[in-house]
Write a protein that holds these residues in place. Structure first.
Motif, PDB file in Angstrom:
ATOM      1  N   PHE A  70      13.159  -0.341  15.653  1.00 15.01           N
ATOM      2  CA  PHE A  70      12.393   0.684  14.955  1.00 15.01           C
ATOM      3  C   PHE A  70      12.137   0.239  13.526  1.00 15.01           C
ATOM      4  O   PHE A  70      12.921  -0.529  12.947  1.00 15.01           O
ATOM      5  CB  PHE A  70      13.159   2.015  14.915  1.00 15.01           C
ATOM      6  N   ARG A  71      11.040   0.739  12.931  1.00 13.37           N
ATOM      7  CA  ARG A  71      10.818   0.504  11.499  1.00 13.37           C
ATOM      8  C   ARG A  71      10.022   1.652  10.900  1.00 13.37           C
ATOM      9  O   ARG A  71       8.939   1.995  11.377  1.00 13.37           O
ATOM     10  CB  ARG A  71      10.057  -0.798  11.231  1.00 13.37           C
ATOM     11  N   HIS A  72      10.560   2.234   9.865  1.00 14.12           N
ATOM     12  CA  HIS A  72       9.847   3.226   9.062  1.00 14.12           C
ATOM     13  C   HIS A  72       8.787   2.465   8.263  1.00 14.12           C
ATOM     14  O   HIS A  72       9.095   1.615   7.438  1.00 14.12           O
ATOM     15  CB  HIS A  72      10.840   3.926   8.126  1.00 14.12           C
ATOM     16  N   SER A  73       7.524   2.739   8.536  1.00 11.64           N
ATOM     17  CA  SER A  73       6.414   1.997   7.924  1.00 11.64           C
ATOM     18  C   SER A  73       5.663   2.874   6.938  1.00 11.64           C
ATOM     19  O   SER A  73       5.197   3.962   7.285  1.00 11.64           O
ATOM     20  CB  SER A  73       5.454   1.516   9.018  1.00 11.64           C
ATOM     21  N   SER A  74       5.555   2.410   5.692  1.00  6.54           N
ATOM     22  CA  SER A  74       4.800   3.139   4.665  1.00  6.54           C
ATOM     23  C   SER A  74       4.441   2.162   3.548  1.00  6.54           C
ATOM     24  O   SER A  74       4.694   0.960   3.677  1.00  6.54           O
ATOM     25  CB  SER A  74       5.625   4.313   4.114  1.00  6.54           C
ATOM     26  N   CYS A  75       3.878   2.668   2.456  1.00  3.95           N
ATOM     27  CA  CYS A  75       3.504   1.793   1.343  1.00  3.95           C
ATOM     28  C   CYS A  75       4.737   1.097   0.766  1.00  3.95           C
ATOM     29  O   CYS A  75       5.809   1.692   0.629  1.00  3.95           O
ATOM     30  CB  CYS A  75       2.819   2.611   0.250  1.00  3.95           C
ATOM     31  N   PHE A  76       4.583  -0.167   0.413  1.00  7.09           N
ATOM     32  CA  PHE A  76       5.690  -0.956  -0.137  1.00  7.09           C
ATOM     33  C   PHE A  76       5.839  -0.778  -1.648  1.00  7.09           C
ATOM     34  O   PHE A  76       6.847  -1.155  -2.215  1.00  7.09           O
ATOM     35  CB  PHE A  76       5.486  -2.443   0.172  1.00  7.09           C
ATOM     36  N   HIS A  77       4.831  -0.272  -2.310  1.00 12.27           N
ATOM     37  CA  HIS A  77       4.858  -0.096  -3.763  1.00 12.27           C
ATOM     38  C   HIS A  77       5.218  -1.413  -4.458  1.00 12.27           C
ATOM     39  O   HIS A  77       6.265  -1.543  -5.115  1.00 12.27           O
ATOM     40  CB  HIS A  77       5.824   1.027  -4.153  1.00 12.27           C
ATOM     41  N   CYS A  78       4.333  -2.373  -4.283  1.00 10.38           N
ATOM     42  CA  CYS A  78       4.537  -3.719  -4.823  1.00 10.38           C
ATOM     43  C   CYS A  78       4.645  -3.692  -6.349  1.00 10.38           C
ATOM     44  O   CYS A  78       3.962  -2.918  -7.023  1.00 10.38           O
ATOM     45  CB  CYS A  78       3.369  -4.627  -4.435  1.00 10.38           C
ATOM     46  N   LYS A  79       5.467  -4.567  -6.870  1.00  6.54           N
ATOM     47  CA  LYS A  79       5.582  -4.689  -8.329  1.00  6.54           C
ATOM     48  C   LYS A  79       4.320  -5.321  -8.915  1.00  6.54           C
ATOM     49  O   LYS A  79       3.897  -4.997 -10.022  1.00  6.54           O
ATOM     50  CB  LYS A  79       6.811  -5.527  -8.700  1.00  6.54           C
ATOM     51  N   ASP A  80       3.711  -6.226  -8.156  1.00  6.40           N
ATOM     52  CA  ASP A  80       2.437  -6.831  -8.543  1.00  6.40           C
ATOM     53  C   ASP A  80       1.443  -6.484  -7.433  1.00  6.40           C
ATOM     54  O   ASP A  80       1.215  -7.261  -6.508  1.00  6.40           O
ATOM     55  CB  ASP A  80       2.593  -8.343  -8.693  1.00  6.40           C
ATOM     56  N   ALA A  81       0.870  -5.303  -7.523  1.00 12.91           N
ATOM     57  CA  ALA A  81       0.095  -4.743  -6.420  1.00 12.91           C
ATOM     58  C   ALA A  81      -1.361  -5.201  -6.425  1.00 12.91           C
ATOM     59  O   ALA A  81      -2.068  -5.031  -7.415  1.00 12.91           O
ATOM     60  CB  ALA A  81       0.145  -3.218  -6.477  1.00 12.91           C
ATOM     61  N   ALA A  82      -1.797  -5.752  -5.297  1.00 15.45           N
ATOM     62  CA  ALA A  82      -3.189  -6.196  -5.164  1.00 15.45           C
ATOM     63  C   ALA A  82      -4.149  -5.023  -5.298  1.00 15.45           C
ATOM     64  O   ALA A  82      -5.220  -5.144  -5.894  1.00 15.45           O
ATOM     65  CB  ALA A  82      -3.387  -6.886  -3.818  1.00 15.45           C
ATOM     66  N   CYS A  83      -3.759  -3.864  -4.764  1.00 15.51           N
ATOM     67  CA  CYS A  83      -4.645  -2.697  -4.836  1.00 15.51           C
ATOM     68  C   CYS A  83      -4.931  -2.304  -6.275  1.00 15.51           C
ATOM     69  O   CYS A  83      -6.066  -1.937  -6.618  1.00 15.51           O
ATOM     70  CB  CYS A  83      -4.029  -1.521  -4.070  1.00 15.51           C
ATOM     71  N   GLU A  84      -3.921  -2.404  -7.133  1.00 12.81           N
ATOM     72  CA  GLU A  84      -4.115  -2.068  -8.548  1.00 12.81           C
ATOM     73  C   GLU A  84      -5.045  -3.056  -9.230  1.00 12.81           C
ATOM     74  O   GLU A  84      -5.879  -2.683 -10.068  1.00 12.81           O
ATOM     75  CB  GLU A  84      -2.749  -2.028  -9.253  1.00 12.81           C
ATOM     76  N   LYS A  85      -4.917  -4.328  -8.850  1.00 15.36           N
ATOM     77  CA  LYS A  85      -5.728  -5.356  -9.493  1.00 15.36           C
ATOM     78  C   LYS A  85      -7.204  -5.253  -9.141  1.00 15.36           C
ATOM     79  O   LYS A  85      -8.071  -5.509  -9.975  1.00 15.36           O
ATOM     80  CB  LYS A  85      -5.207  -6.752  -9.123  1.00 15.36           C
ATOM     81  N   VAL A  86      -7.524  -4.897  -7.893  1.00 16.62           N
ATOM     82  CA  VAL A  86      -8.922  -4.920  -7.479  1.00 16.62           C
ATOM     83  C   VAL A  86      -9.658  -3.617  -7.732  1.00 16.62           C
ATOM     84  O   VAL A  86     -10.882  -3.554  -7.577  1.00 16.62           O
ATOM     85  CB  VAL A  86      -9.061  -5.288  -5.978  1.00 16.62           C
ATOM     86  N   CYS A  87      -8.959  -2.556  -8.118  1.00 19.95           N
ATOM     87  CA  CYS A  87      -9.621  -1.273  -8.335  1.00 19.95           C
ATOM     88  C   CYS A  87     -10.539  -1.337  -9.552  1.00 19.95           C
ATOM     89  O   CYS A  87     -10.067  -1.534 -10.685  1.00 19.95           O
ATOM     90  CB  CYS A  87      -8.592  -0.155  -8.525  1.00 19.95           C
TER      91      CYS A  87
END
Length: 275
Positions: A70-87
């Protein structure tokens, strides 16, 4: 302000899905109609209305025995997040706790964050305004930042009855994960701490029983070079040294050539090829 980490020990998870229910309840997320998957898993992956999903995996281990993982899957909240960089609208930011959040007022639904997330945990949701016009917004797990601000733990953590999830100081949680791996190595020879450094480390740290790929996770996720160049170099230099019109042209080139799927694959393969 110390950074916090959600610690997830998959070897203690019994697949009850209480974390999914707690997330839905706290964040007032609507129910979704899904197809029957033939297993415990209710959703194929996280969506704009389902921010965490309990994954169920049947895996033949190195001894030839069948393991039910089993694995609880959700956002990883990266310290260096690609989503933040490309927004392009600066709608995605880091909080003082280390969580990564989306400002819905600023989000324009461009989808660059969806395309560039190495873990595929961001989704677009379609809305209809009062004039009947469609528009989109990006959504994902917030790690219950609103609860953390009030001194509470994420909703998913508080409901976990097996102790598979904990929330606390980053260093303490990572030490706990490392200790746990040593305890389960005999049973799970491939056990490891999953805290990928290609994205600066994450604020959801896993104890995995098997290699990341068994869980559908990238072995070594990284922020695309195109995103780094845009956020850390081209954008700030452009704002300082060139006019708005020229910056718009540069921005259009980057978004069209680098932030699409083809650009992402080209970047990751070093020039030709392909979580």
């Amino acid at each position: 302000m110390p950074e916090y980490v959600k610690y997830v020990d998959v070897t203690k998870c019994d697949g009850c899905r209480a974390c999914m229910v707690a997330c839905k309840n706290w964040n007032d997320l609507p129910a979704e109609e899904t197809n029957f998957l033939g297993s415990v898993q209710s959703h194929p992956k996280v969506t704009a209305d389902t921010w965490n999903v309990l994954q169920y995996i049947e895996h033949e281990n190195s001894k030839g025995d069948l393991d039910y993982l089993f694995r609880h899957s959700s956002c990883f909240h990266c310290k260096d997040a690609a989503c933040e960089k490309v927004c392009p609208e600066n709608a995605i930011s880091y909080t003082e706790f280390g969580t990564v959040v989306i400002d819905q007022e600023k989000c324009v639904g461009c989808g660059y964050c969806v395309q560039n997330c190495p873990f595929d945990v961001i989704s677009l949701k379609t809305y209809i305004d009062k004039n009947g016009k469609e528009y989109k917004k990006s959504h994902k797990c917030t790690m219950c930042t609103d609860r953390i601000e009030e001194g509470l733990q994420p909703a998913c953590v508080t409901t976990c009855h097996t102790g598979a999830m904990e929330f606390g100081n980053k260093d303490e949680m990572i030490k706990k994960a490392e200790k746990r791996v040593t305890e389960i190595k005999e049973r799970y020879p491939n056990a490891m701490v999953y805290n990928p450094q290609g994205v600066g480390g994450t604020h959801t740290v896993y104890v995995l029983a098997e290699k990341p790929s068994v869980y559908g996770l990238p072995e070594n996720p990284k922020v695309p070079t195109s995103a780094v160049l845009w956020k850390d170099y081209a954008q700030p230099i452009g704002k300082m040294m060139i006019g708005a019109t020229t910056m718009a042209v540069v921005g259009a080139f980057v978004t069209n050539k680098l932030f699409n799927k083809e650009g992402k694959e080209h970047d990751e393969d070093g020039g030709g090829g392909n979580e």
